[in-house]
Write an enzyme that holds these catalytic residues in place. Structure first.
Site, short mmCIF file in Angstrom:
data_model
loop_
_atom_site.label_atom_id
_atom_site.label_comp_id
_atom_site.label_asym_id
_atom_site.label_seq_id
_atom_site.Cartn_x
_atom_site.Cartn_y
_atom_site.Cartn_z
N ASP A 9 0.88 -1.17 0.02
CA ASP A 9 0.01 -0.01 0.02
C ASP A 9 1.05 1.17 0.04
O ASP A 9 0.48 2.18 0.62
CB ASP A 9 -0.97 -0.06 1.14
CG ASP A 9 -1.91 -1.12 1.18
OD1 ASP A 9 -1.72 -1.90 0.16
OD2 ASP A 9 -2.90 -1.07 2.06
N ASP A 51 -4.83 -0.78 -1.83
CA ASP A 51 -5.89 -0.57 -1.02
C ASP A 51 -6.91 0.12 -2.27
O ASP A 51 -6.49 1.06 -2.85
CB ASP A 51 -5.83 0.42 0.26
CG ASP A 51 -6.64 -0.16 1.18
OD1 ASP A 51 -7.13 -1.34 1.45
OD2 ASP A 51 -7.22 0.93 2.05
N HIS A 53 -10.87 0.85 -2.82
CA HIS A 53 -12.16 0.68 -2.34
C HIS A 53 -13.19 1.34 -3.24
O HIS A 53 -12.72 2.12 -4.27
CB HIS A 53 -12.18 1.45 -1.03
CG HIS A 53 -11.31 1.07 0.21
ND1 HIS A 53 -11.57 -0.28 0.71
CD2 HIS A 53 -10.34 1.69 0.86
CE1 HIS A 53 -10.81 -0.26 1.72
NE2 HIS A 53 -10.00 0.61 1.65
N HIS A 62 -15.90 0.68 6.57
CA HIS A 62 -14.32 1.10 6.67
C HIS A 62 -14.57 2.49 6.30
O HIS A 62 -13.31 3.15 7.04
CB HIS A 62 -13.76 0.25 5.35
CG HIS A 62 -12.44 0.20 5.21
ND1 HIS A 62 -11.56 -0.22 6.32
CD2 HIS A 62 -11.65 0.85 4.38
CE1 HIS A 62 -10.22 -0.02 6.01
NE2 HIS A 62 -10.24 0.61 4.75
N HIS A 76 -10.65 6.79 1.42
CA HIS A 76 -9.49 6.91 0.86
C HIS A 76 -9.19 5.87 -0.16
O HIS A 76 -10.02 4.83 -0.29
CB HIS A 76 -8.30 6.59 2.01
CG HIS A 76 -8.66 5.26 2.86
ND1 HIS A 76 -9.61 4.92 3.88
CD2 HIS A 76 -8.15 4.05 2.45
CE1 HIS A 76 -9.53 3.76 4.16
NE2 HIS A 76 -8.78 3.23 3.39
N LYS A 101 -6.97 -4.74 -3.21
CA LYS A 101 -8.00 -5.54 -2.19
C LYS A 101 -8.73 -4.28 -1.41
O LYS A 101 -8.40 -3.00 -1.74
CB LYS A 101 -6.81 -5.67 -1.10
CG LYS A 101 -6.06 -4.56 -0.31
CD LYS A 101 -5.04 -5.15 0.54
CE LYS A 101 -4.23 -4.17 1.35
NZ LYS A 101 -4.88 -3.04 1.75
N CYS A 143 -2.01 -2.40 7.65
CA CYS A 143 -1.99 -3.46 6.53
C CYS A 143 -0.61 -4.17 6.62
O CYS A 143 -0.49 -5.34 6.13
CB CYS A 143 -2.34 -2.76 5.31
SG CYS A 143 -3.89 -2.34 4.96
C1 VGL Z 1 -4.88 0.74 5.70
C2 VGL Z 1 -6.21 1.83 7.10
C3 VGL Z 1 -7.41 1.90 6.14
C4 VGL Z 1 -3.41 0.42 5.38
C5 VGL Z 1 -5.58 0.56 4.67
O1 VGL Z 1 -3.28 0.22 4.12
O2 VGL Z 1 -2.60 0.36 6.51
N1 VGL Z 1 -4.84 1.47 6.76
N2 VGL Z 1 -7.15 1.01 5.12
ZN ZN Z 2 -8.61 1.01 3.60
#
Ligand code: VGL
Ligand code: ZN
Length: 202
Positions: A9, A51, A53, A62, A76, A101, A143
């Site tokens: 990420d 990430d 979404h 989330h 995000h 993901k 993550c």
């Molecule tokens: C993540 C918060 C929300 C991460 C992903 O990549 O660590 N943190 N979504």
């Molecule tokens: Zn996320």
């Protein structure tokens, strides 16, 4: 040993100025690129996750307008947005496998993602005979933590390269690294791991 690198990420929204910017995130992007250039033959497979979404709905709770920054977050990494792109300082030319993901649900682990046009990440790793993984990226307390724990559960030998990660919050990031060590993960600076001085990898 057949060794993989997980680049978790390293996206605009998790770096400074992003929707969920992590202090040190942009530095991680540069430092991961430098690490890959310094050790071009170290990894048999480089896997990078994003990430990713859905723009619709709250992605299974989330996303929130009143986020707690533990289980809920400001919107995000919306699919196709600039925030969901890899940080420009991450050189993705060495990435063999791209994982997406979090489509409509929370997904903290790289193992919960989908390989574009392919089988599960667990299948990709076993097909390639990967038995050792080094984990870098964002965020240490979310993550990175979840991906490293799932890698242990998958039977892999796991190291987190501590100079190549950054977390949302300091206390939880330290706790995450301690939890990972208790689970058998080596946590050490990349130079030590590369030098083999941690006993994790030679
Ligand atoms: C993540 C918060 C929300 C991460 C992903 O990549 O660590 N943190 N979504
Ligand atoms: Zn996320």
């Amino acid at each position: 040993m057949t060794r993989a690198l997980f680049v978790v990420d390293v996206q605009n929204d998790f770096t400074e100025g992003g929707a969920l910017g992590v202090t040190g995130g942009a530095h991680v992007a540069q430092a991961v690129t430098a690490h890959l250039r310094a050790h071009p033959d170290r990894y048999d497979l480089v896997v990078a996750s994003r990430d990713w979404h859905s723009p619709d709905g709250d992605n299974g709770g989330h996303f929130s307008t009143a986020p707690d920054f533990v289980d809920s977050w400001p919107p995000h990494c919306v699919q196709g947005s600039a925030g969901a792109d890899y940080h420009p300082d991450l050189d993705t030319s060495a990435v063999d496998v791209h994982v997406l993901k979090g489509d409509g649900r929370p997904a903290y682990s790289l193992f919960d993602g989908l390989v574009e046009g392919g089988p599960s990440i667990a299948r990709v790793l076993s097909d390639r005979g990967v038995d050792e993984v080094e984990v870098v990226g964002l965020a240490t307390d979310h993550c990175v933590r979840a991906s490293a724990l799932d890698a242990v559960a998958a039977g892999l030998r796991v190291s987190v390269l501590t100079d190549l990660v950054a977390g949302v919050a300091q206390g939880p990031s330290e706790a995450a690294l301690a939890e990972l060590r208790a689970a058998g993960v080596t946590t050490a600076p990349s130079a030590d791991v590369v030098a083999g001085s941690t006993g994790a990898s030679a």
